[in-house]
Scaffold this active site. Structure first.
Site, mmCIF file in Angstrom:
data_model
loop_
_atom_site.group_PDB
_atom_site.id
_atom_site.type_symbol
_atom_site.label_atom_id
_atom_site.label_comp_id
_atom_site.label_asym_id
_atom_site.label_seq_id
_atom_site.Cartn_x
_atom_site.Cartn_y
_atom_site.Cartn_z
ATOM 1 N N GLU A 142 46.854 47.037 37.808
ATOM 2 C CA GLU A 142 45.756 46.394 37.527
ATOM 3 C C GLU A 142 44.552 47.474 37.955
ATOM 4 O O GLU A 142 43.350 47.512 37.067
ATOM 5 C CB GLU A 142 45.567 45.194 38.356
ATOM 6 C CG GLU A 142 44.142 44.510 38.243
ATOM 7 C CD GLU A 142 43.353 43.859 39.767
ATOM 8 O OE1 GLU A 142 42.509 44.667 40.091
ATOM 9 O OE2 GLU A 142 44.102 43.270 40.543
ATOM 10 N N HIS A 143 44.383 47.909 39.115
ATOM 11 C CA HIS A 143 43.540 48.924 39.334
ATOM 12 C C HIS A 143 43.648 50.049 38.470
ATOM 13 O O HIS A 143 42.558 50.875 38.082
ATOM 14 C CB HIS A 143 43.572 49.484 40.743
ATOM 15 C CG HIS A 143 43.174 48.576 42.005
ATOM 16 N ND1 HIS A 143 42.193 49.045 42.834
ATOM 17 C CD2 HIS A 143 43.697 47.426 42.287
ATOM 18 C CE1 HIS A 143 42.214 47.869 43.788
ATOM 19 N NE2 HIS A 143 42.861 47.153 43.412
ATOM 20 N N HIS B 228 49.627 44.793 40.961
ATOM 21 C CA HIS B 228 48.237 45.154 41.658
ATOM 22 C C HIS B 228 47.628 46.509 41.476
ATOM 23 O O HIS B 228 46.533 46.863 41.013
ATOM 24 C CB HIS B 228 48.461 44.815 43.241
ATOM 25 C CG HIS B 228 47.154 44.714 43.928
ATOM 26 N ND1 HIS B 228 46.896 44.773 45.127
ATOM 27 C CD2 HIS B 228 45.823 44.826 43.387
ATOM 28 C CE1 HIS B 228 45.556 44.878 45.748
ATOM 29 N NE2 HIS B 228 44.903 45.032 44.463
ATOM 30 N N GLU C 81 43.227 48.619 50.977
ATOM 31 C CA GLU C 81 42.953 47.182 50.704
ATOM 32 C C GLU C 81 43.968 46.200 51.389
ATOM 33 O O GLU C 81 43.820 45.139 52.062
ATOM 34 C CB GLU C 81 43.104 46.808 49.316
ATOM 35 C CG GLU C 81 42.649 45.401 48.562
ATOM 36 C CD GLU C 81 42.753 45.319 47.422
ATOM 37 O OE1 GLU C 81 42.932 46.210 46.532
ATOM 38 O OE2 GLU C 81 42.842 44.061 46.816
HETATM 39 ZN ZN LIG Z 1 42.713 45.112 44.575
#
Ligand SMILES: [Zn+2]
Length: 990
Positions: free
Chosen positions: A80-81, A77, A174
């Site tokens: 991905e960012h 994750h 998040e």
């Molecule tokens: Zn995210």
């Protein structure tokens, strides 16, 4: 995968392909969706590429990698960012966000699933496609992955004003927000329980307790292995030629790599011999009432994702058991009264290596575990024993067929939706064509059903007699938040104690470096861009056809793949106040109560058998003179062959909807209440914006009472202790709404269908018959509702709920559509976000997102942060917005980008059903095409001076204070009020 099938190659295709570095593994036509499927393989690296050729101008591109985490640090994750924070060719801070601005894309995003990461976009403009594809490819294959962006996106420590260490980071925050939602905890814990031996046991988004242990070196290593062409799955869709795309991907990226084995195969979970029991916890506030706050479910691993026949069979079985209110398992669960709604994660899930099926109840007590378990097992045993009605199976197959046939591009572009239907199967070495085609498997299922006992034996073999089952309890934990905070603060204290001077200085230096990086202006000229010359200056228009004078409806003949769409708009404006507040629930219950002749179960079954869906929704619009219009809108869709039966059902409901079944009414009321309650943590921004706006106009006030926190409070009061007497009174209100609103002269009709279907409608007089069956005369409900606005002055409030993050909204009334400043306000909405809010609220403040929205219709300008770790600083950022803009006037390029974004919203591609529905509502509201044209023309002519003058006029010294509403947990709110002693928020409880 699959046999090589290249016969019928168009001339030269193979040579061209070889030149591009690819070979064709498969070519199949998919009649169901009028498309041709191609599977290519990159010769050198083994990268796979699916292209779907279909006559659709909304082109899609996606590149995906299998990402298989081995811990809960959220590495996939965070990666991905971080790959979106700059690449070799595009070494700017946030090329992804910058492209979002300088493009006509209709979709851009990135997704991390438990075992894959996917980067898709869609656009109608081919030059834009080229641009975006270049940026995406460079991002995933050649990202900078600097340590600072890792710290910004992943996690870092900083000293706060008091000199204490705190954790920061976009993904860190998040995931803190995500893990405070019971729904998310439930879904992630289910995977953890069912897959104790595979990658799915890890929280792939990242567990906030584990995220801080990820290092920058781990991240770089994870990228090197996983983002390799040999582990890549490319997808392209649309009507552009594919060879040039392949050639470019090969030349610019893949050709440089050698093949490797990425070792990302996910094996099936070894099966158990005994069912298991598991308990998980989710956080609630220490003061929360713990009564009926648990979820209980049974879940099974059911099969292999590679087996498309299995997946299709279980999709149907799930529809049979749970699909509508009459479905036997759903009915038994809901009517048991043990809980008020199905548990999160209920249904069939074919996203992972092993498929799973789950069902259960929420809002139960933990002592209900044995009751729920035996209820589910007994119900399944009795269904398997007694057999399933053929009509129920047919209805399930009809639903599946309808939804595979219907072309829609919400919530994703259609091409991307196609990818989502087959990607899990494809990524796990299954056959995507079998999933897309489904006809053969469906035929095999039909034959097996005819032979007898097909679904019954599936229930026995895969559920009742399947020992890989977990009895799952999710219960509230009032201490969890404090405990987690304690652990985090202990870790931080220990870290602080162990720091030497050099390390302390490094933390301070990093924070300063990040801040200056975030604030430094940068040169974006390396990024490709579109210009205003790439924009179409005209608007899409659609008007009703006058070829069907005998149909009492606005008719839109359209290519709809054999589906017809009906809309009936009814005015609710003349209802007295005590009925008006019940309109949203009336709409929710309308098609789910049954009639005096059919109980709700029979009605749901029949609706599923002949319609794609039939449902009512409340809607509030604002007229040009700013008076509100309160509407109830019924929508129905069906296949051409079901026209007569579908309209008969609609007529029956409209003339005879019945609220006498108190048990059912009670169920729906509690479900409705739960639905609103659980949506607050996900959609807090919408609730906060409605609250902040509610004192500014009658329409905004009514919107909030209909769809906001006040609706929840109204329904809570009404449903606390539901006596028969109370139910009687509610049923009375609902009956009265039906008799006053559903009348011949209070209804406007719209139909979108193929010309043939409209012809049948006309020949058989079907809509006239429907109207004639209604009560002749009702009220004039299209007039404005009798509203007293309850407030003067702007609100300034904090609404307390169970959440570890905040939603901070500020709303200011400005002007509406026809005002000459409207286009500049629309551009300001984007400019503010692009040049200021995104950086201050997301990059620096650590919120997950920021909304900036100007509505031309309501005349409201709204700002709202999403999953924000702070309140007072965010409000200060809002307050400083105008001053910032005046001190740093946006450059010409910022303006062009903002205008492009507004255009990409205006020209968003729409399917015929959506486009015609909007055209009808525009005509109904008297928003004519010339107005839209004029708006677009003014947009194109805007100068920087116009925009700055508009900002000054509305934001520098606004005539009213903005309305402010914050939804957050108690700790954040009291913290905020300590910081804002001079102007505290009035605190309220949700
Ligand atoms: Zn995210």
């Amino acid at each position: 995968m699959g046999e090589v099938n290249t016969q019928g190659d168009i001339a030269g295709f193979s040579d061209e392909l070889a030149g591009a570095g690819y070979r064709l593994l498969r070519r199949e036509s998919i009649e169901l969706i009028d498309a041709t499927f191609y599977l290519f393989e990159h010769r050198k690296t083994g990268a796979r590429h699916v292209h779907i050729d279909r006559d659709d101008a909304e082109h899609v591109f996606s590149v995906a990698f299998k990402t298989v985490p081995a811990d809960g640090t959220g590495v996939a994750h965070i990666l991905e960012h971080t790959v979106l924070c700059g690449s070799e060719k595009y070494p700017v801070r946030d090329p992804f966000f910058s492209m979002l601005k300088r493009s006509l894309n209709t979709f851009m995003n990135a997704f991390t699933a438990p075992d894959w990461t996917l980067y898709p976009f869609a656009t109608q403009n081919l030059k834009d496609y080229e641009n975006l594809m270049g940026v995406y490819l460079d991002a995933v294959f050649n990202p900078v992955l600097s340590e600072l962006s890792f710290k910004q996106e992943g996690h870092r420590v900083e000293f706060d004003e008091a000199g204490r260490l705190t954790y920061k980071g976009v993904v860190y925050n998040e995931m803190k927000g995500v893990m405070s939602s019971p729904n998310q905890v439930m879904i992630r814990s289910l995977l953890n329980a069912l897959f104790p031996d595979t990658t799915y046991r890890f929280n792939s988004g990242g567990d906030p307790a584990e995220i801080p242990s990820l290092t920058h070196a781990d991240l770089v290593a994870f990228h090197k292995r996983h983002y390799h062409p040999s582990n890549a799955f490319f997808f392209t869709y649309g009507n552009q030629p594919v060879i040039p795309l392949l050639t470019r991907i090969d030349r610019e990226y893949l050709a440089a790599y050698a093949r490797l084995d990425p070792k990302t195969r996910v094996d099936m979970q070894p099966r158990w011999h005994q069912p298991r029991t598991c308990t998980y916890k989710y956080p609630v506030s220490p003061e929360a009432d713990l009564e009926k706050k648990s979820q209980i479910a049974l879940a099974w691993l059911t099969g292999d994702i590679q087996d498309a026949f299995h997946a299709l069979s279980f999709t149907l079985l799930s529809q049979i058991l749970l699909g509508n209110a009459a479905s036997p398992l759903r009915k038994a669960l809901i009517e048991s009264g043990i809980g008020t709604a199905l548990s999160d994660g209920t249904g069939f899930d074919a996203d992972n290596r092993d498929t799973l099926f789950a069902c259960g109840l929420k809002n139960v007590n933990e002592t209900d575990v044995p009751a729920v378990e035996s209820l589910i097992l007994d119900t399944l045993a009795s269904i398997a024993e007694k057999g399933i009605d053929k009509a129920v199976i047919d209805a399930a197959i009809h639903q599946l067929e309808f939804h595979r046939k219907e072309v829609s591009n919400s919530p994703y572009p259609y091409g991307l939706k196609l990818l989502f239907t087959f990607c899990s199967t494809w990524f796990h070495d299954g056959d995507p064509v079998k999933v897309l085609r489904m006809d053969e498997d469906l035929e095999r299922i039909r034959e097996s059903v005819a032979a007898g006992g097909f679904f019954e034996s599936l229930i026995r073999s895969h559920l009742l007699d399947n020992p890989h089952r977990v009895t799952f309890l999710l219960k509230p934990d009032p201490d969890q938040q404090a405990r987690t905070a304690e652990v985090a603060s202990a870790a931080l204290q220990a870290m602080a104690a162990g720091l030497d001077e050099r390390q302390r200085q490094k933390i301070i230096d990093d924070a300063a470096a990040l801040k200056s990086l975030q604030e430094s202006p940068e040169d974006l000229s390396c990024l490709p861009s579109l210009g205003l010359e790439d924009v179409s200056t005209d608007i899409w228009t659609l008007s009703a056809s006058d070829a069907w004078p005998d149909i009492p409806a606005a008719c839109y003949p359209q290519p709809t793949s054999g589906i017809q769409y009906y809309m009936m708009v009814m005015g609710a404006g003349a209802l007295p106040d005590h009925l008006l507040v019940w309109v949203p629930f009336f709409c929710a219950a309308f098609s789910r109560m049954g009639t005096s002749k059919k109980d709700y179960a029979q009605m749901s079954r029949e609706l599923d058998a002949v319609t794609g869906s039939l449902g009512m929704a409340p809607q509030i619009r604002t007229r040009l003179d700013e008076t509100p219009v309160a509407l109830m809108v019924l929508r129905m869709k069906c296949l051409d062959r079901n026209q007569e039966k579908a309209l008969a059902l609609a007529t029956e409901l409209l003339t005879d909807v019945c609220f006498d079944d108190h048990a059912r009414l009670k169920t729906l009321l509690l479900e409705y209440r739960t639905g609103i309650e659980t949506s607050i943590v996900e959609n807090g921004h919408r609730y906060a914006m409605m609250l902040a706006a509610r004192s500014f106009s009658a329409a905004a006030g009514l919107s909030e009472r209909w769809s906001g926190i006040h609706q929840l409070q109204m329904i809570r009061t009404a449903t606390d202790d539901l006596t028969d007497e109370k139910l009687n009174a509610i049923a009375g209100h609902l009956r009265e709404i039906a008799s006053r609103v559903i009348c011949q002269d209070n209804i406007r009709l719209q139909v979108t269908a193929e010309p043939d279907a409209l012809g049948t409608l006309q020949k058989k007089n079907r809509l006239a018959d429907l109207l004639n069956a209604l009560l002749p005369s009702g009220m004039h409900g299209f007039d404005a509702p009798p509203l007293e606005t309850a407030f003067d002055g702007s609100v300034r409030e904090g609404w307390q709920t169970q959440s570890s993050v905040a939603f901070v909204a500020s709303v200011l009334p400005v002007v509406t559509l026809t005002h000459p400043d409207a286009p500049a306000l629309k551009v300001l909405e984007r400019v503010l976000k692009n040049v200021y809010l995104h950086r201050e609220i997301r990059e620096k403040g650590g919120a997950y997102g920021i909304f900036s929205a100007y509505s031309q219709e309501s005349g409201l300008f709204s700002l709202c942060s999403y999953r924000d770790p702070q309140i007072a600083p965010t409000l200060q950022v809002y307050a400083d917005a105008c001053a910032y803009l005046l001190a740093h006037p946006p450059a010409e390029v910022d303006l062009i980008e903002a205008v492009l974004q507004v255009f990409s919203e205006i020209d968003r591609p729409e399917t015929p059903s959506v486009a015609t529905r909007k055209a009808f509502m525009r005509a109904f509201m008297a928003h004519d095409d010339d107005m839209r044209r004029a708006f677009k023309k003014r947009l194109l002519a805007l100068t920087p001076a116009d925009v700055m003058n508009t900002a000054r006029r509305y934001f520098q010294a606004p005539s009213r204070e903005p309305g402010i509403s914050v939804i957050a947990g108690e700790a954040l709110l009291s913290d905020a009020n300590r910081q804002m002693k001079d102007a505290p928020l009035t605190l309220r409880q949700i």
